[in-house]
Design a protein around this motif. Structure first.
Motif, PDB file in Angstrom:
ATOM      1  N   TRP A 131       0.827  -1.204   0.000  1.00  8.69           N
ATOM      2  CA  TRP A 131       0.000   0.000   0.000  1.00  8.69           C
ATOM      3  C   TRP A 131       0.862   1.256   0.000  1.00  8.69           C
ATOM      4  O   TRP A 131       0.578   2.216  -0.712  1.00  8.69           O
ATOM      5  CB  TRP A 131      -0.932   0.014   1.198  1.00  8.69           C
ATOM      6  N   SER A 132       1.921   1.259   0.796  1.00  7.30           N
ATOM      7  CA  SER A 132       2.771   2.448   0.844  1.00  7.30           C
ATOM      8  C   SER A 132       3.493   2.653  -0.488  1.00  7.30           C
ATOM      9  O   SER A 132       3.681   3.780  -0.931  1.00  7.30           O
ATOM     10  CB  SER A 132       3.774   2.361   1.997  1.00  7.30           C
ATOM     11  N   ARG A 133       3.881   1.568  -1.141  1.00  6.14           N
ATOM     12  CA  ARG A 133       4.506   1.687  -2.458  1.00  6.14           C
ATOM     13  C   ARG A 133       3.526   2.281  -3.460  1.00  6.14           C
ATOM     14  O   ARG A 133       3.871   3.150  -4.255  1.00  6.14           O
ATOM     15  CB  ARG A 133       4.999   0.327  -2.940  1.00  6.14           C
ATOM     16  N   GLY A 134       2.278   1.822  -3.418  1.00  3.52           N
ATOM     17  CA  GLY A 134       1.256   2.363  -4.308  1.00  3.52           C
ATOM     18  C   GLY A 134       0.992   3.835  -4.047  1.00  3.52           C
ATOM     19  O   GLY A 134       0.869   4.636  -4.984  1.00  3.52           O
ATOM     20  N   LEU A 135       0.917   4.213  -2.781  1.00  2.51           N
ATOM     21  CA  LEU A 135       0.714   5.619  -2.437  1.00  2.51           C
ATOM     22  C   LEU A 135       1.891   6.475  -2.879  1.00  2.51           C
ATOM     23  O   LEU A 135       1.713   7.604  -3.343  1.00  2.51           O
ATOM     24  CB  LEU A 135       0.495   5.774  -0.931  1.00  2.51           C
ATOM     25  N   ARG A 136       3.093   5.942  -2.746  1.00  3.81           N
ATOM     26  CA  ARG A 136       4.283   6.672  -3.182  1.00  3.81           C
ATOM     27  C   ARG A 136       4.248   6.905  -4.690  1.00  3.81           C
ATOM     28  O   ARG A 136       4.579   7.996  -5.173  1.00  3.81           O
ATOM     29  CB  ARG A 136       5.524   5.869  -2.796  1.00  3.81           C
ATOM     30  N   ASP A 137       3.816   5.902  -5.453  1.00  4.69           N
ATOM     31  CA  ASP A 137       3.722   6.051  -6.912  1.00  4.69           C
ATOM     32  C   ASP A 137       2.684   7.098  -7.296  1.00  4.69           C
ATOM     33  O   ASP A 137       2.917   7.932  -8.169  1.00  4.69           O
ATOM     34  CB  ASP A 137       3.371   4.716  -7.556  1.00  4.69           C
ATOM     35  N   VAL A 138       1.527   7.052  -6.631  1.00  4.78           N
ATOM     36  CA  VAL A 138       0.471   8.034  -6.921  1.00  4.78           C
ATOM     37  C   VAL A 138       0.953   9.439  -6.592  1.00  4.78           C
ATOM     38  O   VAL A 138       0.732  10.385  -7.348  1.00  4.78           O
ATOM     39  CB  VAL A 138      -0.817   7.687  -6.135  1.00  4.78           C
ATOM     40  N   ARG A 139       1.619   9.584  -5.446  1.00  9.32           N
ATOM     41  CA  ARG A 139       2.121  10.899  -5.043  1.00  9.32           C
ATOM     42  C   ARG A 139       3.153  11.408  -6.051  1.00  9.32           C
ATOM     43  O   ARG A 139       3.155  12.589  -6.416  1.00  9.32           O
ATOM     44  CB  ARG A 139       2.752  10.819  -3.661  1.00  9.32           C
ATOM     45  N   ALA A 140       4.032  10.549  -6.536  1.00  9.58           N
ATOM     46  CA  ALA A 140       5.049  10.956  -7.507  1.00  9.58           C
ATOM     47  C   ALA A 140       4.400  11.411  -8.810  1.00  9.58           C
ATOM     48  O   ALA A 140       4.810  12.426  -9.396  1.00  9.58           O
ATOM     49  CB  ALA A 140       6.022   9.813  -7.767  1.00  9.58           C
ATOM     50  N   ARG A 141       3.369  10.672  -9.265  1.00  3.91           N
ATOM     51  CA  ARG A 141       2.670  11.086 -10.490  1.00  3.91           C
ATOM     52  C   ARG A 141       1.966  12.417 -10.299  1.00  3.91           C
ATOM     53  O   ARG A 141       1.976  13.280 -11.194  1.00  3.91           O
ATOM     54  CB  ARG A 141       1.674  10.017 -10.914  1.00  3.91           C
ATOM     55  N   LEU A 142       1.342  12.618  -9.142  1.00  2.00           N
ATOM     56  CA  LEU A 142       0.646  13.874  -8.860  1.00  2.00           C
ATOM     57  C   LEU A 142       1.618  15.045  -8.810  1.00  2.00           C
ATOM     58  O   LEU A 142       1.355  16.104  -9.392  1.00  2.00           O
ATOM     59  CB  LEU A 142      -0.116  13.764  -7.536  1.00  2.00           C
ATOM     60  N   VAL A 143       2.745  14.863  -8.150  1.00  2.00           N
ATOM     61  CA  VAL A 143       3.742  15.932  -8.070  1.00  2.00           C
ATOM     62  C   VAL A 143       4.275  16.266  -9.456  1.00  2.00           C
ATOM     63  O   VAL A 143       4.437  17.444  -9.807  1.00  2.00           O
ATOM     64  CB  VAL A 143       4.884  15.524  -7.109  1.00  2.00           C
ATOM     65  N   ALA A 144       4.537  15.259 -10.279  1.00  2.00           N
ATOM     66  CA  ALA A 144       5.037  15.515 -11.637  1.00  2.00           C
ATOM     67  C   ALA A 144       4.000  16.268 -12.462  1.00  2.00           C
ATOM     68  O   ALA A 144       4.343  17.202 -13.202  1.00  2.00           O
ATOM     69  CB  ALA A 144       5.397  14.190 -12.312  1.00  2.00           C
ATOM     70  N   ARG A 145       2.731  15.910 -12.312  1.00  2.13           N
ATOM     71  CA  ARG A 145       1.681  16.589 -13.083  1.00  2.13           C
ATOM     72  C   ARG A 145       1.510  18.040 -12.629  1.00  2.13           C
ATOM     73  O   ARG A 145       1.378  18.945 -13.463  1.00  2.13           O
ATOM     74  CB  ARG A 145       0.374  15.833 -12.920  1.00  2.13           C
ATOM     75  N   VAL A 146       1.529  18.272 -11.322  1.00  2.64           N
ATOM     76  CA  VAL A 146       1.416  19.642 -10.809  1.00  2.64           C
ATOM     77  C   VAL A 146       2.619  20.463 -11.237  1.00  2.64           C
ATOM     78  O   VAL A 146       2.489  21.626 -11.640  1.00  2.64           O
ATOM     79  CB  VAL A 146       1.263  19.637  -9.264  1.00  2.64           C
ATOM     80  N   ARG A 147       3.812  19.877 -11.176  1.00  2.42           N
ATOM     81  CA  ARG A 147       5.021  20.588 -11.592  1.00  2.42           C
ATOM     82  C   ARG A 147       4.953  20.974 -13.064  1.00  2.42           C
ATOM     83  O   ARG A 147       5.276  22.109 -13.439  1.00  2.42           O
ATOM     84  CB  ARG A 147       6.234  19.703 -11.334  1.00  2.42           C
ATOM     85  N   GLU A 148       4.499  20.029 -13.896  1.00  8.73           N
ATOM     86  CA  GLU A 148       4.396  20.312 -15.331  1.00  8.73           C
ATOM     87  C   GLU A 148       3.342  21.395 -15.610  1.00  8.73           C
ATOM     88  O   GLU A 148       3.555  22.294 -16.430  1.00  8.73           O
ATOM     89  CB  GLU A 148       4.052  19.023 -16.083  1.00  8.73           C
ATOM     90  N   THR A 149       2.221  21.326 -14.935  1.00  8.27           N
ATOM     91  CA  THR A 149       1.169  22.329 -15.108  1.00  8.27           C
ATOM     92  C   THR A 149       1.646  23.698 -14.652  1.00  8.27           C
ATOM     93  O   THR A 149       1.399  24.711 -15.325  1.00  8.27           O
ATOM     94  CB  THR A 149      -0.092  21.918 -14.314  1.00  8.27           C
TER      95      THR A 149
END
Length: 73
Positions: free
Chosen positions: A44-62
């Motif tokens: 679960w923590s690995r999955g949450l870490r992946d989701v958080r990384a994708r969200l941060v990358a998307r916010v950074r790009e936006t």
């Protein structure tokens, strides 16, 4: 009617048998449950870490797109 054999067992002997059973069966059962939960929490923590990384990358790009003036207006 089936033949039932009754064996009288004192409550003290029953208590000793139950404690012996708990001492033999308890630790492996607890260990396996702890191991199972540890694996689950790690997944679960690995999955949450992946989701958080994708969200941060998307916010950074936006944000980068917005600050570069690429709004299209």
């Amino acid at each position: 009617m089936p033949n039932v054999i009754e064996v009288p067992v004192s409550s003290t002997a029953l208590l000793v048998l139950m404690l012996a059973f708990a001492a033999v069966v308890g630790p492996p059962a607890v260990s396996s449950v702890k191991c199972w939960w540890s694996i689950r929490l790690r997944r679960w923590s690995r999955g949450l870490r992946d989701v958080r990384a994708r969200l941060v990358a998307r916010v950074r790009e936006t944000l980068r797109h917005f600050l570069d003036g690429g709004g299209g207006r």
